[in-house]
Scaffold this motif. Structure first.
Motif, PDB file in Angstrom:
ATOM      1  N   ALA A 173       0.834  -1.205   0.000  1.00 13.74           N
ATOM      2  CA  ALA A 173       0.000   0.000   0.000  1.00 13.74           C
ATOM      3  C   ALA A 173       0.868   1.255   0.000  1.00 13.74           C
ATOM      4  O   ALA A 173       0.584   2.224  -0.718  1.00 13.74           O
ATOM      5  CB  ALA A 173      -0.921  -0.006   1.221  1.00 13.74           C
ATOM      6  N   GLN A 174       1.952   1.220   0.778  1.00 13.76           N
ATOM      7  CA  GLN A 174       2.849   2.369   0.823  1.00 13.76           C
ATOM      8  C   GLN A 174       3.533   2.574  -0.525  1.00 13.76           C
ATOM      9  O   GLN A 174       3.723   3.710  -0.982  1.00 13.76           O
ATOM     10  CB  GLN A 174       3.902   2.191   1.923  1.00 13.76           C
ATOM     11  CG  GLN A 174       4.756   3.416   2.187  1.00 13.76           C
ATOM     12  CD  GLN A 174       3.942   4.652   2.538  1.00 13.76           C
ATOM     13  OE1 GLN A 174       3.124   4.621   3.449  1.00 13.76           O
ATOM     14  NE2 GLN A 174       4.149   5.745   1.793  1.00 13.76           N
ATOM     15  N   LYS A 175       3.867   1.466  -1.176  1.00 15.84           N
ATOM     16  CA  LYS A 175       4.498   1.536  -2.494  1.00 15.84           C
ATOM     17  C   LYS A 175       3.539   2.155  -3.509  1.00 15.84           C
ATOM     18  O   LYS A 175       3.938   2.965  -4.356  1.00 15.84           O
ATOM     19  CB  LYS A 175       4.914   0.125  -2.941  1.00 15.84           C
ATOM     20  CG  LYS A 175       5.840   0.099  -4.138  1.00 15.84           C
ATOM     21  CD  LYS A 175       6.345  -1.317  -4.393  1.00 15.84           C
ATOM     22  CE  LYS A 175       7.287  -1.362  -5.575  1.00 15.84           C
ATOM     23  NZ  LYS A 175       7.766  -2.738  -5.847  1.00 15.84           N
ATOM     24  N   ALA A 176       2.262   1.787  -3.407  1.00 19.47           N
ATOM     25  CA  ALA A 176       1.258   2.346  -4.311  1.00 19.47           C
ATOM     26  C   ALA A 176       1.056   3.837  -4.049  1.00 19.47           C
ATOM     27  O   ALA A 176       0.937   4.637  -4.985  1.00 19.47           O
ATOM     28  CB  ALA A 176      -0.062   1.598  -4.146  1.00 19.47           C
ATOM     29  N   LEU A 177       1.053   4.233  -2.771  1.00 17.15           N
ATOM     30  CA  LEU A 177       0.917   5.652  -2.414  1.00 17.15           C
ATOM     31  C   LEU A 177       2.100   6.455  -2.929  1.00 17.15           C
ATOM     32  O   LEU A 177       1.940   7.573  -3.444  1.00 17.15           O
ATOM     33  CB  LEU A 177       0.786   5.797  -0.892  1.00 17.15           C
ATOM     34  CG  LEU A 177      -0.545   5.343  -0.285  1.00 17.15           C
ATOM     35  CD1 LEU A 177      -0.429   5.210   1.227  1.00 17.15           C
ATOM     36  CD2 LEU A 177      -1.663   6.320  -0.651  1.00 17.15           C
ATOM     37  N   LYS A 183       0.077  11.115   0.179  1.00 23.46           N
ATOM     38  CA  LYS A 183       0.325  10.906   1.603  1.00 23.46           C
ATOM     39  C   LYS A 183      -1.003  10.634   2.285  1.00 23.46           C
ATOM     40  O   LYS A 183      -1.987  11.337   2.056  1.00 23.46           O
ATOM     41  CB  LYS A 183       1.006  12.127   2.222  1.00 23.46           C
ATOM     42  CG  LYS A 183       2.454  12.290   1.788  1.00 23.46           C
ATOM     43  CD  LYS A 183       3.142  13.396   2.563  1.00 23.46           C
ATOM     44  CE  LYS A 183       4.608  13.519   2.151  1.00 23.46           C
ATOM     45  NZ  LYS A 183       5.303  14.590   2.919  1.00 23.46           N
ATOM     46  N   LEU A 184      -1.009   9.608   3.112  1.00 21.77           N
ATOM     47  CA  LEU A 184      -2.245   9.195   3.763  1.00 21.77           C
ATOM     48  C   LEU A 184      -1.963   8.830   5.213  1.00 21.77           C
ATOM     49  O   LEU A 184      -1.044   8.064   5.503  1.00 21.77           O
ATOM     50  CB  LEU A 184      -2.831   7.986   3.019  1.00 21.77           C
ATOM     51  CG  LEU A 184      -4.026   7.276   3.640  1.00 21.77           C
ATOM     52  CD1 LEU A 184      -5.222   8.223   3.716  1.00 21.77           C
ATOM     53  CD2 LEU A 184      -4.388   6.043   2.823  1.00 21.77           C
ATOM     54  N   THR A 185      -2.744   9.416   6.112  1.00 22.36           N
ATOM     55  CA  THR A 185      -2.639   9.080   7.532  1.00 22.36           C
ATOM     56  C   THR A 185      -3.868   8.270   7.926  1.00 22.36           C
ATOM     57  O   THR A 185      -4.980   8.819   8.023  1.00 22.36           O
ATOM     58  CB  THR A 185      -2.560  10.342   8.415  1.00 22.36           C
ATOM     59  OG1 THR A 185      -1.450  11.127   7.997  1.00 22.36           O
ATOM     60  CG2 THR A 185      -2.394   9.970   9.879  1.00 22.36           C
ATOM     61  N   PRO A 186      -3.713   6.962   8.129  1.00 16.74           N
ATOM     62  CA  PRO A 186      -4.870   6.119   8.451  1.00 16.74           C
ATOM     63  C   PRO A 186      -5.309   6.287   9.910  1.00 16.74           C
ATOM     64  O   PRO A 186      -4.534   6.765  10.745  1.00 16.74           O
ATOM     65  CB  PRO A 186      -4.344   4.712   8.202  1.00 16.74           C
ATOM     66  CG  PRO A 186      -2.880   4.802   8.500  1.00 16.74           C
ATOM     67  CD  PRO A 186      -2.464   6.175   8.055  1.00 16.74           C
ATOM     68  N   VAL A 187      -6.521   5.868  10.199  1.00 19.50           N
ATOM     69  CA  VAL A 187      -6.992   5.910  11.584  1.00 19.50           C
ATOM     70  C   VAL A 187      -6.363   4.779  12.394  1.00 19.50           C
ATOM     71  O   VAL A 187      -6.298   4.841  13.620  1.00 19.50           O
ATOM     72  CB  VAL A 187      -8.538   5.824  11.658  1.00 19.50           C
ATOM     73  CG1 VAL A 187      -9.165   7.078  11.085  1.00 19.50           C
ATOM     74  CG2 VAL A 187      -9.062   4.577  10.952  1.00 19.50           C
ATOM     75  N   SER A 188      -5.896   3.738  11.688  1.00 16.75           N
ATOM     76  CA  SER A 188      -5.187   2.646  12.374  1.00 16.75           C
ATOM     77  C   SER A 188      -4.375   1.833  11.386  1.00 16.75           C
ATOM     78  O   SER A 188      -4.675   1.793  10.189  1.00 16.75           O
ATOM     79  CB  SER A 188      -6.169   1.727  13.109  1.00 16.75           C
ATOM     80  OG  SER A 188      -6.936   0.977  12.190  1.00 16.75           O
ATOM     81  N   SER A 230      -2.014   0.291  -8.159  1.00 12.31           N
ATOM     82  CA  SER A 230      -1.827  -1.073  -7.625  1.00 12.31           C
ATOM     83  C   SER A 230      -0.932  -1.915  -8.520  1.00 12.31           C
ATOM     84  O   SER A 230      -0.304  -2.874  -8.072  1.00 12.31           O
ATOM     85  CB  SER A 230      -3.179  -1.762  -7.454  1.00 12.31           C
ATOM     86  OG  SER A 230      -3.808  -1.963  -8.708  1.00 12.31           O
ATOM     87  N   ALA A 231      -0.863  -1.547  -9.806  1.00 13.03           N
ATOM     88  CA  ALA A 231      -0.009  -2.289 -10.747  1.00 13.03           C
ATOM     89  C   ALA A 231       1.473  -2.133 -10.394  1.00 13.03           C
ATOM     90  O   ALA A 231       2.304  -2.956 -10.790  1.00 13.03           O
ATOM     91  CB  ALA A 231      -0.257  -1.808 -12.173  1.00 13.03           C
TER      92      ALA A 231
END
Length: 275
Positions: A173-177, A183-188, A230-231
């Motif tokens: 997921a980090q690689k896709a971001l 940049k994404l800050t998840p709730v968990s 995602s690719a």
């Protein structure tokens, strides 16, 4: 000798010849039968060397549905065997194996986590990639937040869950971001992909970045949204027999089932990509 006696003698000679021919034919037939039963007897002898006992498989959480099905198939094919599973984050499973946890087979969701086991000398042989997996966004049923892209997950007020960065799905997921310069800050951060998906299923999160296979397995509990980044973050899944296996024959046979056409059919139907 009278004509009647000669006729009787000739009849006996013919009858005797016929009996001899029948006996010869019978002997030949019995010889053929005995030779034809030899492969069956050898087959039954080889069947006596059938597998038995328990084979313990440590596998990435995303393999739960597919491997559970293959485990049942294995037990049906090899009566007297039992397949037990430990599903979880590949990093924690690898740590358990290197820490001495008894297991026969390890199936990881990334080469990086497999390397934890191979570098420690706990694998027997070289790991083989058996499937690949791609990310997808899992949203609430009906996609009420109208999420259509990875960028949409960065909207303020949206509760998004990711896998921990040490877990293969989190690293992907980090690689896709990164590929999308987002940049994404998840709730968990969750310890495995199933835990991340459960947050959405329980409506404790609006979305989660998981694998396509997990969205597929969840059915109508979630809705999947594909995204092009995602690719750039497709994970290879390697499998290997472990060095300290207590049932090497069963371990080899289970790996063979996973890699077989039948095993691949189960995996691809679950949404995995071919290696």
């Amino acid at each position: 000798m009278t004509r009647t006696a000669r006729r009787t003698r000739r009849t006996l000679q013919v009858t005797g010849a016929g009996v001899a021919a029948l006996l010869a034919l019978s002997a030949c037939s019995s010889s053929d039968d005995s030779s034809s039963t030899k492969p069956d007897s050898s087959a039954s002898e080889s069947a006596s060397d059938k597998l038995s006992g328990t084979v313990t498989v440590f596998a990435a959480a995303s393999l739960k549905e597919s491997f559970t099905a293959l485990g049942k198939e294995f037990e049906e094919t090899h009566p007297g065997t039992k397949v037990t599973f430990s599903f979880g984050g590949s990093d924690s499973l690898a740590a358990s194996i290197t820490g001495g946890a008894p297991a026969d087979v390890f199936a990881s969701a990334s080469p990086k986590t497999m390397a934890i086991v191979t570098d420690a000398g706990d694998a027997s042989g070289t790991p083989a990639t058996f499937v690949r997996n791609q990310l997808e966004i899992a949203t609430l049923p009906g996609n009420p937040d109208k999420i259509a892209s990875l960028k949409d997950l960065t909207k303020s007020g949206l509760k998004v869950v990711l896998c921990d960065k040490e877990v293969p799905c989190g690293a992907a997921a980090q690689k896709a971001l990164d590929a999308g310069k987002l940049k994404l800050t998840p709730v968990s951060y969750e310890q495995d992909v199933k835990s991340a998906l459960t947050k959405v299923e329980l409506k404790e999160a609006d979305a989660a970045v998981v694998y396509k296979t997990d969205v597929h397995a969840a059915g109508d509990k979630v809705e999947g949204v594909e995204f092009p980044e995602s690719a750039d973050a497709i994970n290879d899944y390697p499998i290997v027999q472990l060095k300290d296996t207590k049932n090497a024959d069963a371990a080899k046979a289970f790996i063979a089932l996973v890699q077989s056409a039948e095993g691949q059919k189960v995996l691809t139907e679950a949404g995995f990509l071919k290696p």
